[in-house]
Write a protein that holds these residues in place. Structure first.
Motif, PDB file in Angstrom:
ATOM      1  N   TRP A 195       0.870  -1.172   0.000  1.00  0.00           N
ATOM      2  CA  TRP A 195       0.000   0.000   0.000  1.00  0.00           C
ATOM      3  C   TRP A 195       0.907   1.222   0.000  1.00  0.00           C
ATOM      4  O   TRP A 195       1.651   1.456   0.949  1.00  0.00           O
ATOM      5  CB  TRP A 195      -0.928  -0.036   1.210  1.00  0.00           C
ATOM      6  N   MET A 196       0.835   2.029  -1.077  1.00  0.00           N
ATOM      7  CA  MET A 196       1.832   3.070  -1.322  1.00  0.00           C
ATOM      8  C   MET A 196       1.178   4.412  -1.588  1.00  0.00           C
ATOM      9  O   MET A 196       0.084   4.486  -2.142  1.00  0.00           O
ATOM     10  CB  MET A 196       2.693   2.689  -2.524  1.00  0.00           C
ATOM     11  N   SER A 197       1.885   5.482  -1.223  1.00  0.00           N
ATOM     12  CA  SER A 197       1.373   6.817  -1.487  1.00  0.00           C
ATOM     13  C   SER A 197       2.505   7.806  -1.723  1.00  0.00           C
ATOM     14  O   SER A 197       3.658   7.543  -1.388  1.00  0.00           O
ATOM     15  CB  SER A 197       0.495   7.302  -0.322  1.00  0.00           C
ATOM     16  N   VAL A 198       2.135   8.956  -2.303  1.00  0.00           N
ATOM     17  CA  VAL A 198       3.057  10.084  -2.434  1.00  0.00           C
ATOM     18  C   VAL A 198       2.581  11.248  -1.561  1.00  0.00           C
ATOM     19  O   VAL A 198       3.202  12.301  -1.545  1.00  0.00           O
ATOM     20  CB  VAL A 198       3.178  10.547  -3.907  1.00  0.00           C
ATOM     21  N   SER A 199       1.478  11.043  -0.857  1.00  0.00           N
ATOM     22  CA  SER A 199       0.902  12.072   0.010  1.00  0.00           C
ATOM     23  C   SER A 199       0.826  11.516   1.430  1.00  0.00           C
ATOM     24  O   SER A 199       1.468  10.519   1.752  1.00  0.00           O
ATOM     25  CB  SER A 199      -0.496  12.439  -0.496  1.00  0.00           C
ATOM     26  N   ASN A 200       0.009  12.148   2.275  1.00  0.00           N
ATOM     27  CA  ASN A 200      -0.149  11.633   3.638  1.00  0.00           C
ATOM     28  C   ASN A 200      -1.249  10.590   3.748  1.00  0.00           C
ATOM     29  O   ASN A 200      -1.565  10.131   4.844  1.00  0.00           O
ATOM     30  CB  ASN A 200      -0.382  12.772   4.632  1.00  0.00           C
ATOM     31  N   LEU A 201      -1.872  10.197   2.622  1.00  0.00           N
ATOM     32  CA  LEU A 201      -2.805   9.074   2.628  1.00  0.00           C
ATOM     33  C   LEU A 201      -2.042   7.766   2.802  1.00  0.00           C
ATOM     34  O   LEU A 201      -0.865   7.672   2.446  1.00  0.00           O
ATOM     35  CB  LEU A 201      -3.593   9.026   1.318  1.00  0.00           C
ATOM     36  N   VAL A 202      -2.719   6.746   3.335  1.00  0.00           N
ATOM     37  CA  VAL A 202      -2.076   5.443   3.468  1.00  0.00           C
ATOM     38  C   VAL A 202      -1.755   4.865   2.093  1.00  0.00           C
ATOM     39  O   VAL A 202      -0.715   4.226   1.907  1.00  0.00           O
ATOM     40  CB  VAL A 202      -2.970   4.463   4.258  1.00  0.00           C
ATOM     41  N   HIS A 203      -2.626   5.097   1.118  1.00  0.00           N
ATOM     42  CA  HIS A 203      -2.310   4.611  -0.228  1.00  0.00           C
ATOM     43  C   HIS A 203      -3.103   5.353  -1.283  1.00  0.00           C
ATOM     44  O   HIS A 203      -4.244   5.760  -1.077  1.00  0.00           O
ATOM     45  CB  HIS A 203      -2.528   3.108  -0.356  1.00  0.00           C
ATOM     46  N   GLU A 204      -2.439   5.546  -2.410  1.00  0.00           N
ATOM     47  CA  GLU A 204      -3.075   5.986  -3.642  1.00  0.00           C
ATOM     48  C   GLU A 204      -3.010   4.881  -4.686  1.00  0.00           C
ATOM     49  O   GLU A 204      -3.839   4.794  -5.579  1.00  0.00           O
ATOM     50  CB  GLU A 204      -2.408   7.251  -4.174  1.00  0.00           C
TER      51      GLU A 204
END
Length: 325
Positions: A195-204
């Motif tokens: 589960w990956m993100s470029v923001s502060n969300l857990v995942h995009e």
């Protein structure tokens, strides 16, 4: 303290997704009638839509196709210079396909694939949606009025892709595009999900293991409500209209998000988020790792019914080995 690489902040967000559907008009009706999304354009075999808090001209493109699945997803960079840097990084992997002039809602985009063959593109120039007079709202921080149909979703949240090799595809997003791995499932050291993100969300973007090692499949696309009660409201509406609910309102362990899963008429799985779980503001966040033996009943569902085998094993397009199984 662990050693952290200098982060890459060139990619800003998941900007839009193209879904393929053998029943495009029925798919469009699902997103507009039940999820309250708006059609913003039509061109050829494609229809473009947005949720009411999406600011871009569209976040969803539905294209007629023989099979359900992913057409492509688009990532927006933080600047034109960031776009050029990420394009060069992707080219170096040998996975680049080349530039296109653009599409409805955005300018030039660089197309490429993941190691598994999922189609993606990088872009910067976007068109912002201009509301019609009857859509204008007095809320200056909202794009349009809240729709008066269905249970309207608020914005695009994330996409989950099934892959023959989650570890390899995860490394590609991290190394070439700057994604951070927030949570992960492993089995004896092998990556089964990320589960990956470029923001502060857990995942995009998330990757899950495809059980037959078939590459390039879609697990689900997710839109966000932000209010758990909305899941019960939409579940009631969908059940009354014979829309298949695979997982009723529930809560994940991974991400801690309130969720539910349904199938739109074209055959693609859609997740609806009652909230986005927790946010990550720690710049040196260390990946949370689950062992597969501990995941069913805890990682998939923390509170609610057990997830069916179909959730773990099935994606689109549906393939022969999957049918036989």
């Amino acid at each position: 303290m662990s050693q952290f690489k200098e982060p890459i902040f060139d990619v800003a967000q998941l900007a839009h997704v193209e879904l393929l559907s053998p029943k495009p008009e029925e798919s469009v009706e699902f997103f507009t009638r039940f999820l309250g999304m708006s059609v913003t354009a039509r061109s050829g075999q494609s229809v473009y839509l947005k949720a009411y808090e999406d600011t871009y001209q569209n976040t969803l493109k539905i294209t007629e196709s023989n099979d359900a699945g992913l057409g492509h997803l688009a990532l927006r960079t933080i600047s034109p210079q960031a776009l050029e840097r990420r394009v060069e990084a992707v080219k170096a992997t040998g996975l680049g396909k080349g530039w296109i002039d653009g599409d409805i809602g955005h300018g030039p985009a660089y197309q490429f694939t993941t190691p598994d063959g999922h189609n993606m593109e990088l872009l910067f120039d976007v068109e912002y949606y201009q509301p019609k007079e009857e859509e204008k709202t007095r809320l200056l921080n909202r794009n349009v009025k809240r729709p008066d149909r269905g249970v309207p979703v608020r914005r695009l949240d994330h996409i989950n892709l099934m892959t023959s090799n989650p570890g390899k595809n995860t490394d590609f997003l991290v190394d070439a595009l700057g994604f951070r791995v927030r949570e992960q499932i492993k089995n004896e050291g092998n990556v089964l999900g990320s589960w990956m993100s470029v923001s502060n969300l857990v995942h995009e973007i998330a990757f899950m293991q495809e059980p037959n090692q078939i590459p390039g499949k879609l697990h689900h696309l997710c839109y966000w409500y932000g209010i758990p009660q909305n899941l019960y409201d939409i579940a009631d509406l969908l059940k009354e209209n014979d829309i298949f609910i695979e997982v009723p309102p529930n809560k994940h362990g991974i991400s801690q998000a309130f969720c539910m899963y349904v199938y739109e008429p074209g055959g693609n799985r859609i997740e609806l988020f009652g909230d986005a779980g927790y946010l990550i503001t720690d710049p040196t966040w260390e990946t949370v790792t689950w062992e597969m033996k501990d995941t069913p009943g805890f990682g998939d569902t923390w509170i609610g019914t057990a997830f069916p085998d179909s959730w773990w094993n099935q994606g689109t397009p549906v393939t022969v080995p999957e049918i036989v199984k």
